[in-house]
Design a protein around this motif. Structure first.
Motif, PDB file in Angstrom:
ATOM      1  N   ASP A 100       0.359  -3.611  -7.475  1.00 43.76           N
ATOM      2  CA  ASP A 100       0.093  -2.957  -8.754  1.00 43.76           C
ATOM      3  C   ASP A 100      -0.676  -1.658  -8.520  1.00 43.76           C
ATOM      4  O   ASP A 100      -1.017  -1.323  -7.379  1.00 43.76           O
ATOM      5  N   TYR A 101      -0.946  -0.924  -9.587  1.00 37.34           N
ATOM      6  CA  TYR A 101      -1.613   0.372  -9.460  1.00 37.34           C
ATOM      7  C   TYR A 101      -3.057   0.246  -8.955  1.00 37.34           C
ATOM      8  O   TYR A 101      -3.652   1.230  -8.546  1.00 37.34           O
ATOM      9  N   ASN A 102      -3.610  -0.961  -8.983  1.00 37.35           N
ATOM     10  CA  ASN A 102      -4.950  -1.187  -8.423  1.00 37.35           C
ATOM     11  C   ASN A 102      -4.891  -1.560  -6.949  1.00 37.35           C
ATOM     12  O   ASN A 102      -5.920  -1.832  -6.336  1.00 37.35           O
ATOM     13  N   LYS A 155      -3.379  -4.253  -5.699  1.00 34.63           N
ATOM     14  CA  LYS A 155      -3.306  -5.707  -5.514  1.00 34.63           C
ATOM     15  C   LYS A 155      -1.880  -6.136  -5.207  1.00 34.63           C
ATOM     16  O   LYS A 155      -0.939  -5.728  -5.881  1.00 34.63           O
ATOM     17  N   ASP A 200      -4.023  -6.504   0.115  1.00 34.13           N
ATOM     18  CA  ASP A 200      -3.895  -5.406  -0.833  1.00 34.13           C
ATOM     19  C   ASP A 200      -3.812  -4.081  -0.079  1.00 34.13           C
ATOM     20  O   ASP A 200      -4.153  -3.998   1.099  1.00 34.13           O
ATOM     21  N   HIS A 204      -2.231   8.369  -9.715  1.00 35.89           N
ATOM     22  CA  HIS A 204      -2.727   7.323  -8.813  1.00 35.89           C
ATOM     23  C   HIS A 204      -2.477   7.769  -7.379  1.00 35.89           C
ATOM     24  O   HIS A 204      -1.468   8.429  -7.091  1.00 35.89           O
ATOM     25  N   THR A 231      -6.472   2.046  -2.433  1.00 34.53           N
ATOM     26  CA  THR A 231      -6.279   3.065  -3.465  1.00 34.53           C
ATOM     27  C   THR A 231      -7.430   4.049  -3.368  1.00 34.53           C
ATOM     28  O   THR A 231      -8.486   3.729  -2.815  1.00 34.53           O
TER      29      THR A 231
END
Length: 138
Positions: free
Chosen positions: A108-110, A112, A121, A75, A124
């Motif tokens: 989170d990994y997205n 958010k 946010d 990521h 990414t």
């Protein structure tokens, strides 16, 4: 695998000192035409789950955090909290990244926002693995 412990004292949090380091081999990555290419053979910090590096250079438009997450996937994030502009660190076992400041915003990994002082946010970037190299499109 790099030690990404989140146990920092109050002074480290006040100063925004992150646990994630730059790669030991600064030549393991290049940036050209909007793409970062990381040679995984030269970036052992990314060889295991929770491995992470931060990329920072005048030639990059943004600081970038790259992790191999708890999900086993790579990521990439704009390495800048939307609240205090501080760097981010992975949170081992949590499938999240956290701001290294006192506000401890968590994403989170997205990208958010989950909790903390941040209201927005984080950015990414898409990551693909191609023949032993990570290609990150900014």
């Amino acid at each position: 695998m790099q030690n990404t412990t989140l146990h920092r004292n109050i002074f480290q949090r006040l100063l925004g000192i992150c646990a994630t380091k730059k790669p030991l081999d600064e030549g393991c990555w290049t940036f050209d035409n909007g793409n970062i290419v990381v040679d995984l053979a030269r970036a052992p910090e990314l060889s295991g789950v929770n491995g992470a590096i931060r990329l920072e250079a005048k030639t990059l438009p943004e600081r970038v955090l790259i992790i191999q997450g708890d999900d086993g996937e790579y990521h990439a994030f704009r390495n800048r909290c939307t609240h205090g502009k501080r760097r981010l660190d992975p949170m081992p076992g949590m499938v999240q990244v956290q701001c290294c400041s006192i506000g401890k915003s968590i994403y989170d990994y997205n990208g958010k926002i989950i909790s903390g002082s941040a209201k927005d946010d984080i950015q990414t970037y898409p990551v693909i693995v191609d023949n032993g190299k990570l290609v990150i499109t900014l």
